[in-house]
Design an enzyme around this catalytic site. Structure first.
Site, PDB file in Angstrom:
ATOM      1  N   LEU A  96     -26.538  36.798  14.148  1.00  0.00           N
ATOM      2  CA  LEU A  96     -26.260  36.023  15.370  1.00  0.00           C
ATOM      3  C   LEU A  96     -25.516  36.808  16.450  1.00  0.00           C
ATOM      4  O   LEU A  96     -24.661  36.253  17.145  1.00  0.00           O
ATOM      5  CB  LEU A  96     -25.485  34.748  15.030  1.00  0.00           C
ATOM      6  CG  LEU A  96     -26.335  33.593  14.510  1.00  0.00           C
ATOM      7  CD1 LEU A  96     -25.444  32.473  13.995  1.00  0.00           C
ATOM      8  CD2 LEU A  96     -27.262  33.055  15.612  1.00  0.00           C
ATOM      9  N   ASN A 123     -34.947  39.514   8.478  1.00  0.00           N
ATOM     10  CA  ASN A 123     -33.924  39.898   9.425  1.00  0.00           C
ATOM     11  C   ASN A 123     -32.580  39.331   9.003  1.00  0.00           C
ATOM     12  O   ASN A 123     -32.489  38.243   8.434  1.00  0.00           O
ATOM     13  CB  ASN A 123     -34.286  39.461  10.852  1.00  0.00           C
ATOM     14  CG  ASN A 123     -33.821  38.053  11.179  1.00  0.00           C
ATOM     15  OD1 ASN A 123     -32.640  37.835  11.473  1.00  0.00           O
ATOM     16  ND2 ASN A 123     -34.735  37.092  11.114  1.00  0.00           N
ATOM     17  N   ALA A 124     -31.548  40.109   9.295  1.00  0.00           N
ATOM     18  CA  ALA A 124     -30.164  39.660   9.128  1.00  0.00           C
ATOM     19  C   ALA A 124     -29.412  40.190  10.337  1.00  0.00           C
ATOM     20  O   ALA A 124     -28.634  41.127  10.252  1.00  0.00           O
ATOM     21  CB  ALA A 124     -29.579  40.195   7.828  1.00  0.00           C
ATOM     22  N   ILE A 125     -29.708  39.581  11.479  1.00  0.00           N
ATOM     23  CA  ILE A 125     -29.101  40.032  12.735  1.00  0.00           C
ATOM     24  C   ILE A 125     -27.632  39.625  12.768  1.00  0.00           C
ATOM     25  O   ILE A 125     -26.800  40.326  13.330  1.00  0.00           O
ATOM     26  CB  ILE A 125     -29.842  39.416  13.953  1.00  0.00           C
ATOM     27  CG1 ILE A 125     -31.362  39.687  13.887  1.00  0.00           C
ATOM     28  CG2 ILE A 125     -29.265  39.923  15.279  1.00  0.00           C
ATOM     29  CD1 ILE A 125     -31.773  41.128  13.891  1.00  0.00           C
ATOM     30  N   ASN A 177     -29.255  24.989  15.532  1.00  0.00           N
ATOM     31  CA  ASN A 177     -29.595  25.796  14.360  1.00  0.00           C
ATOM     32  C   ASN A 177     -28.612  25.446  13.252  1.00  0.00           C
ATOM     33  O   ASN A 177     -27.443  25.806  13.325  1.00  0.00           O
ATOM     34  CB  ASN A 177     -29.498  27.278  14.743  1.00  0.00           C
ATOM     35  CG  ASN A 177     -29.706  28.212  13.564  1.00  0.00           C
ATOM     36  OD1 ASN A 177     -30.039  27.765  12.465  1.00  0.00           O
ATOM     37  ND2 ASN A 177     -29.508  29.492  13.790  1.00  0.00           N
ATOM     38  N   CYS A 237     -26.823  27.819   9.210  1.00  0.00           N
ATOM     39  CA  CYS A 237     -25.668  28.705   9.288  1.00  0.00           C
ATOM     40  C   CYS A 237     -24.690  28.323   8.195  1.00  0.00           C
ATOM     41  O   CYS A 237     -24.574  27.153   7.849  1.00  0.00           O
ATOM     42  CB  CYS A 237     -24.959  28.539  10.631  1.00  0.00           C
ATOM     43  SG  CYS A 237     -25.996  28.847  12.034  1.00  0.00           S
ATOM     44  N   GLY A 285     -43.558  29.276  12.580  1.00  0.00           N
ATOM     45  CA  GLY A 285     -43.586  30.058  11.355  1.00  0.00           C
ATOM     46  C   GLY A 285     -44.885  30.834  11.307  1.00  0.00           C
ATOM     47  O   GLY A 285     -45.921  30.299  10.944  1.00  0.00           O
ATOM     48  N   THR A 288     -36.142  30.621   9.200  1.00  0.00           N
ATOM     49  CA  THR A 288     -36.610  31.636   8.249  1.00  0.00           C
ATOM     50  C   THR A 288     -36.298  31.245   6.802  1.00  0.00           C
ATOM     51  O   THR A 288     -35.342  30.521   6.524  1.00  0.00           O
ATOM     52  CB  THR A 288     -35.944  32.982   8.549  1.00  0.00           C
ATOM     53  OG1 THR A 288     -34.534  32.790   8.587  1.00  0.00           O
ATOM     54  CG2 THR A 288     -36.414  33.530   9.880  1.00  0.00           C
ATOM     55  N   LYS A 311     -31.965  32.981  22.665  1.00  0.00           N
ATOM     56  CA  LYS A 311     -31.217  33.504  21.520  1.00  0.00           C
ATOM     57  C   LYS A 311     -30.067  32.579  21.136  1.00  0.00           C
ATOM     58  O   LYS A 311     -29.415  32.010  22.013  1.00  0.00           O
ATOM     59  CB  LYS A 311     -30.684  34.886  21.925  1.00  0.00           C
ATOM     60  CG  LYS A 311     -29.736  35.528  20.950  1.00  0.00           C
ATOM     61  CD  LYS A 311     -30.464  36.100  19.760  1.00  0.00           C
ATOM     62  CE  LYS A 311     -29.552  36.293  18.560  1.00  0.00           C
ATOM     63  NZ  LYS A 311     -30.303  36.329  17.295  1.00  0.00           N
TER      64      LYS A 311
HETATM   65  C1  LIG Z   1     -35.099  38.635  14.615  1.00  0.00           C
HETATM   66  C2  LIG Z   1     -35.024  37.141  14.523  1.00  0.00           C
HETATM   67  C3  LIG Z   1     -33.909  36.475  15.048  1.00  0.00           C
HETATM   68  C4  LIG Z   1     -33.812  35.088  14.969  1.00  0.00           C
HETATM   69  N1  LIG Z   1     -32.733  34.449  15.513  1.00  0.00           N
HETATM   70  C5  LIG Z   1     -32.641  33.092  15.473  1.00  0.00           C
HETATM   71  C6  LIG Z   1     -31.558  32.405  16.091  1.00  0.00           C
HETATM   72  O1  LIG Z   1     -30.668  33.023  16.701  1.00  0.00           O
HETATM   73  N2  LIG Z   1     -31.512  31.042  15.999  1.00  0.00           N
HETATM   74  C7  LIG Z   1     -32.492  30.324  15.360  1.00  0.00           C
HETATM   75  O2  LIG Z   1     -32.421  29.110  15.306  1.00  0.00           O
HETATM   76  N3  LIG Z   1     -33.552  30.953  14.786  1.00  0.00           N
HETATM   77  C8  LIG Z   1     -33.645  32.320  14.822  1.00  0.00           C
HETATM   78  N4  LIG Z   1     -34.740  32.943  14.254  1.00  0.00           N
HETATM   79  C9  LIG Z   1     -35.785  32.153  13.595  1.00  0.00           C
HETATM   80  C10 LIG Z   1     -36.974  31.937  14.509  1.00  0.00           C
HETATM   81  O3  LIG Z   1     -36.623  31.221  15.668  1.00  0.00           O
HETATM   82  C11 LIG Z   1     -38.116  31.196  13.775  1.00  0.00           C
HETATM   83  O4  LIG Z   1     -37.644  29.942  13.366  1.00  0.00           O
HETATM   84  C12 LIG Z   1     -38.624  31.936  12.555  1.00  0.00           C
HETATM   85  O5  LIG Z   1     -38.633  33.315  12.774  1.00  0.00           O
HETATM   86  C13 LIG Z   1     -40.030  31.488  12.110  1.00  0.00           C
HETATM   87  O6  LIG Z   1     -41.007  31.745  13.090  1.00  0.00           O
HETATM   88  P1  LIG Z   1     -41.920  33.084  13.114  1.00  0.00           P
HETATM   89  O7  LIG Z   1     -42.453  33.284  11.734  1.00  0.00           O
HETATM   90  O8  LIG Z   1     -42.971  32.841  14.130  1.00  0.00           O
HETATM   91  O9  LIG Z   1     -40.995  34.194  13.494  1.00  0.00           O
HETATM   92  C14 LIG Z   1     -34.846  34.354  14.337  1.00  0.00           C
HETATM   93  C15 LIG Z   1     -35.950  35.024  13.822  1.00  0.00           C
HETATM   94  C16 LIG Z   1     -36.061  36.397  13.908  1.00  0.00           C
HETATM   95  C17 LIG Z   1     -37.264  37.075  13.340  1.00  0.00           C
END
Ligand SMILES: Cc1cc2nc3c(=O)[nH]c(=O)nc-3n(C[C@H](O)[C@H](O)[C@H](O)COP(=O)(O)O)c2cc1C
Ligand SMILES: Cc1cc2nc3c(=O)[nH]c(=O)nc-3n(C[C@H](O)[C@H](O)[C@H](O)COP(=O)(O)OP(=O)(O)OC[C@H]3O[C@@H](n4cnc5c(N)ncnc54)[C@H](O)[C@@H]3O)c2cc1C
Ligand code: FES
Lengths: 266, 319
Positions: free
Chosen positions: B85, B81-83, B139, B142, B255, B205, B57
Site C-alpha cells: 500500500l 504482488n506485495a506492494i 478495501n 487489510c 480478476g 487478490t 491507488k
Molecule cells: C500491483 C497491484 C496493486 C494493487 N493495489 C490495490 C490497492 O491498493 N487496493 C485495492 O483495493 N486493490 C489493489 N489491487 C487489487 C486489484 O485492484 C484487483 O482487485 C486484482 O488485481 C484483481 O484484478 P486483476 O486480476 O485484473 O488484476 C492491486 C493489484 C495489483 C496487481
C-alpha cells in the site's frame, strides 16, 4: 517525450554467441525519442503466459531506418520465447521508458564500465558520447572472451575500450572493476557510468567514492507496468535533499541513478 | 447547428451507461485500484474520460513507504504482488491527485485502506466533502492491527464494523471490495450490504506465494503476496455469480480481465460493471480498447442496452 506501443517489424535477430541475441526492429516513434539509458518493454508472446512484458535496455538506434536494437541474454522462459521470434515477424514494444544518463557539460573524460549483458545500454551511451565529442573509454567485463558484448559497435565508432575476462581468455584476467582501479589514476576520468551485476555496481560505487568521482548506475528490478503505476519495481535510494532512505521506482525514477544514491542490500 | 447534429449521429445506438450503486458510469469498463496509479500514468495510452471510472491507488490516512523489494513476481498467467500500500496519504491525494483528474472530466472513485476501524472512518470523513469524488471503494483486504493482523475482510463481524463506520462518515456511494480469501463469500457480501454498502466489488487478490528454488527462500520479501491476472479469473467469475444472485446491490467484477470475452463473462455472471487490473500492465490501452469492443459487440448483436447482459447466464433458476 511520448511513450507508445508499437507492433514492430523485426528486421534482424541473430544469436551472436550461444544464448546472446541481438534483436533489431522497426519502431520509428521510439527510435526518434530514445535516449541513452532508456529501455523498452517487450511482450514475448501474444498468449497470456508468460503474462508480463520484459524490460531491455536500448542498445542501439538507427534513425535513418527508424530501428531500435536490444541485446539480450536468454536466462528464462520469457527470453527463450523471445529468441524464437523470426525476422519479418512483429514484436509488441512499449517505449521508450525510464530516465536517461545525464551528460554534464563540465565532463572531460568519461569512463563507461559494463559487466556481462549489462554493457547493452552503455553501448548506446558510448555512441552518443562519442558523437558529442566527449572523450570516453569503455571497460568491458565478461566471464570469457566470447561473451564480451558490443565490441563491434565500439570499434566502428572508434571508441577506446579495454576488456577483462574472468578466465583471462582476453584482456586482463579478473574483474572489470580491477581494470577500472588500474585506469582511474592514469586516465583522470571525471565521470563514471556503470551497469552490470550488483556486486560490480557495489564495487564501482566504492571506487568512485574513494576517488571522489561522480557518476551514474543503471539498475534492474522486476517490473510489471514499466510506467510508474504498479509500484512493483521499488529500490531503496538515499534522497539527496534530506539524506532519507526512500523507495524509488526503477522504471520511472530510474533505471539510471546517481552513484551514492543507491542503497545496496536493502 | 450542424455540430450538434453530427454529434447526435455519432452517439452510440446502444446504451452503455450503468449505475453502480449511485455512481453513474458512462460505460461498465473501469480500471482497478493499484493497477492504474492515479490515472496520469496512463494518459499517454488512454483517454481517461472514455472510461467508466478510474479507481485510483489505495489511500491510507498517513503516507506509507510500502514493503521492501522484491515486491512482485510473475507466476503462471498471473503475478503476485506485495506492494504494501505504498501511497502518499490522503492529504496528498486530496490536494494533488484528485484535482488533477477532476480537471480532466474523469469519473473518479477513491479506494481506502486502514489498519483500524477508526482509520477507515477518518478516511471516509475526509473524502466525504470532496465534490469531485464519485464514490469510495473500501478495501477490506487489510490486516486489522488491533485484532492481531487478521484481515478485516475475512471475518463477518469485522466487515460489519468497518463498513458501518465508513457508512456513518460519508454520504458518498460506497463500494465495498470483498476479499476472496474466505470460505463463504456470500456471507461477507450480505453483511457488507446490511452495513450499508451501495455496491460490492470483487475480487481482490488471492493470497499466494512463490519460492525461489535456487535460494530456497520465498521470492517476495513479504513472503506472501496477492495473486492477480488471468490465473484468478475463473475464481472471480464464480464469486461474482454466487454473490450477484444473493444480494440486491450492483457488482463491480474483476480478476484477470484481458479481453472482450472476459468482460462479457463477468457481465453474464451478474456484474453491472467491471475493472481491468493486471491487464493494464500488459497492454496499457486495454481498458479503452475494451470500451470500444463492448460497444461494437452490442451493436453487432443488436443488443440495445448493456444491462440486458447482466446476469444473463443465470438461466431459468436465476432471478
Ligand atoms: C500491483 C497491484 C496493486 C494493487 N493495489 C490495490 C490497492 O491498493 N487496493 C485495492 O483495493 N486493490 C489493489 N489491487 C487489487 C486489484 O485492484 C484487483 O482487485 C486484482 O488485481 C484483481 O484484478 P486483476 O486480476 O485484473 O488484476 C492491486 C493489484 C495489483 C496487481
Ligand atoms: C531496465 C532494465 C533493462 C534491462 N536490460 C537488459 C538488456 O539490455 N539485456 C538483457 O539481457 N537483460 C536486460 N534486463 C534484464 C531482463 O529484463 C531479464 O533478463 C528478463 O526479464 C528475464 O526474463 P525471463 O522470462 O527470461 O526470465 P525469468 O527469470 O523466467 O523471468 C521471470 C520474471 O522475472 C523478471 N526478471 C528476471 N530477471 C530479471 C532482471 N534481471 N531484471 C528485471 N526483471 C527480471 C522477468 O521480467 C519476469 O517478470 C534488463 C532489466 C531491466 C529492469
Ligand atoms: S514497473 Fe510498475 S511502477 Fe515500475
Amino acid at each position: 517525450m511520448r511513450k507508445i506501443v508499437e507492433h514492430a517489424l523485426i528486421i534482424r535477430h541473430r544469436e551472436i554467441v550461444p544464448t546472446y541475441f541481438e534483436l533489431e526492429f522497426i519502431a520509428p516513434d521510439i527510435a526518434r525519442q530514445a535516449l541513452p539509458g532508456q529501455f523498452v518493454h517487450l511482450r514475448v508472446t501474444r498468449s497470456l503466459d508468460p503474462l508480463l512484458r520484459r524490460p531491455f535496455g536500448i542498445y542501439n538506434v538507427e534513425q535513418k531506418i527508424g530501428s531500435v536494437t536490444v541485446f539480450y541474454r536468454v536466462v528464462g522462459r520469457g527470453t527463450a520465447m523471445l529468441s524464437d521470434l523470426h525476422t519479418a515477424e512483429t514484436v509488441d514494444v512499449l517505449g521508450p521508458l525510464g530516465n536517461t544518463f545525464s551528460i554534464p557539460s563540465t565532463m572531460q573524460r568519461a569512463v563507461v564500465v559494463g559487466g556481462g549483458v549489462g554493457i547493452a545500454p552503455l553501448v548506446y551511451l558510448a555512441r552518443v558520447l562519442a558523437e558529442r565529442k566527449v572523450e570516453v573509454m569503455v571497460l568491458l567485463g565478461a566471464s570469457t572472451a566470447g561473451f564480451l558484448v558490443g565490441r563491434d559497435i565500439l570499434k566502428r565508432l572508434g571508441v577506446d575500450y579495454m576488456v577483462a575476462t574472468d578466465d583471462g581468455s582476453e584482456g586482463l584476467k579478473g574483474h572489470v572493476t580491477e581494470l577500472l582501479e588500474r585506469m582511474i589514476d592514469r586516465k583522470r576520468f571525471d565521470y563514471i557510468y556503470a551497469c552490470g551485476p550488483e556486486p560490480m555496481m557495489v564495487k564501482v560505487t566504492e571506487i568512485a567514492q574513494q576517488n571522489g568521482i561522480p557518476g551514474e548506475l543503471s539498475l534492474e528490478e522486476h517490473m510489471a507496468c514499466g510506467i510508474g503505476a504498479c509500484l512493483g519495481c521499488a529500490k531503496k535510494v538515499r534522497r539527496p535533499a534530506d539524506g532519507q532512505d526512500v523507495y524509488a521506482k526503477v522504471c520511472t525514477d530510474g533505471p539510471v541513478f546517481r552513484i551514492g544514491e543507491v542503497v545496496f542490500n536493502a | 447547428m450542424p455540430d450538434r447534429k453530427k454529434k447526435e449521429k455519432e452517439r452510440p445506438a446502444v446504451n452503455l451507461a450503468v449505475d453502480l450503486g449511485g455512481i453513474p458510469l458512462r460505460n461498465p469498463v473501469t480500471v482497478a485500484s493499484g493497477t492504474f496509479g492515479y490515472g496520469r500514468e496512463y494518459e499517454e495510452f488512454v483517454d481517461l474520460k472514455r472510461l467508466g471510472a478510474v479507481i485510483v491507488k489505495g489511500t491510507t490516512l498517513e503516507p506509507r513507504a510500502g514493503n521492501p523489494p522484491p515486491r512482485i513476481v510473475e507466476t503462471p498467467a498471473g503475478m503476485l504482488n506485495a506492494i504494501g500500500l505504498e501511497n502518499p496519504g490522503v492529504e496528498a491525494f486530496v490536494s494533488e491527485h484528485l484535482p488533477y483528474l477532476a480537471g480532466r472530466g474523469v469519473t473518479i472513485i477513491a479506494n481506502i485502506a486502514g489498519d483500524t476501524v477508526e482509520e477507515y472512518a477518518a478516511l471516509a470523513a475526509r473524502l466525504d466533502g470532496q465534490p469531485d469524488l464519485a464514490g469510495i471503494e473500501v478495501n477490506i483486504s487489510c490486516p486489522n492491527v488491533k485484532r492481531g493482523g487478521m484481515q478485516f475482510g475475512t471475518d463477518p463481524g469485522m466487515v460489519r464494523e468497518v463498513v458501518t463506520a465508513v457508512r456513518e462518515n460519508t454520504g458518498k456511494p460506497l463500494v465495498v471490495k470483498l476479499s476472496p480469501n474466505v470460505t463463504d463469500i456470500v456471507q461477507m457480501a450480505r453483511v457488507a450490504v446490511e452495513a450499508g454498502a451501495d455496491a460490492l466489488s470483487l475480487i481482490n487478490t488471492l493470497l499466494g506465494m512463490a519460492i525461489d528454488v535456487e535460494k530456497q527462500r520465498p521470492v517476495l520479501a513479504n513472503v506472501f503476496g496477492g495473486l492477480s491476472g488471468p490465473a484468478i479469473k475463473p475464481v472471480a467469475v464464480r464469486m461474482v455469480y454466487q454473490v450477484a444472485r444473493e444480494v440486491d446491490v450492483p457488482i463491480l467484477g474483476m480478476g484477470g480481465i484481458m479481453s472482450l470475452g472476459d468482460v462479457l463473462e463477468f457481465l453474464l455472471a451478474g456484474a453491472t460493471a467491471v475493472s481491468v487490473g493486471t491487464g493494464n500492465f500488459v497492454e496499457p490501452h486495454l481498458s479503452q480498447r475494451l470500451v470500444g469492443e463492448l460497444e461494437s459487440y452490442l451493436e453487432a448483436r443488436g443488443i440495445a442496452d448493456v444491462r440486458e447482459l447482466v446476469g444473463a447466464a443465470w438461466g431459468r433458476n436465476g432471478r
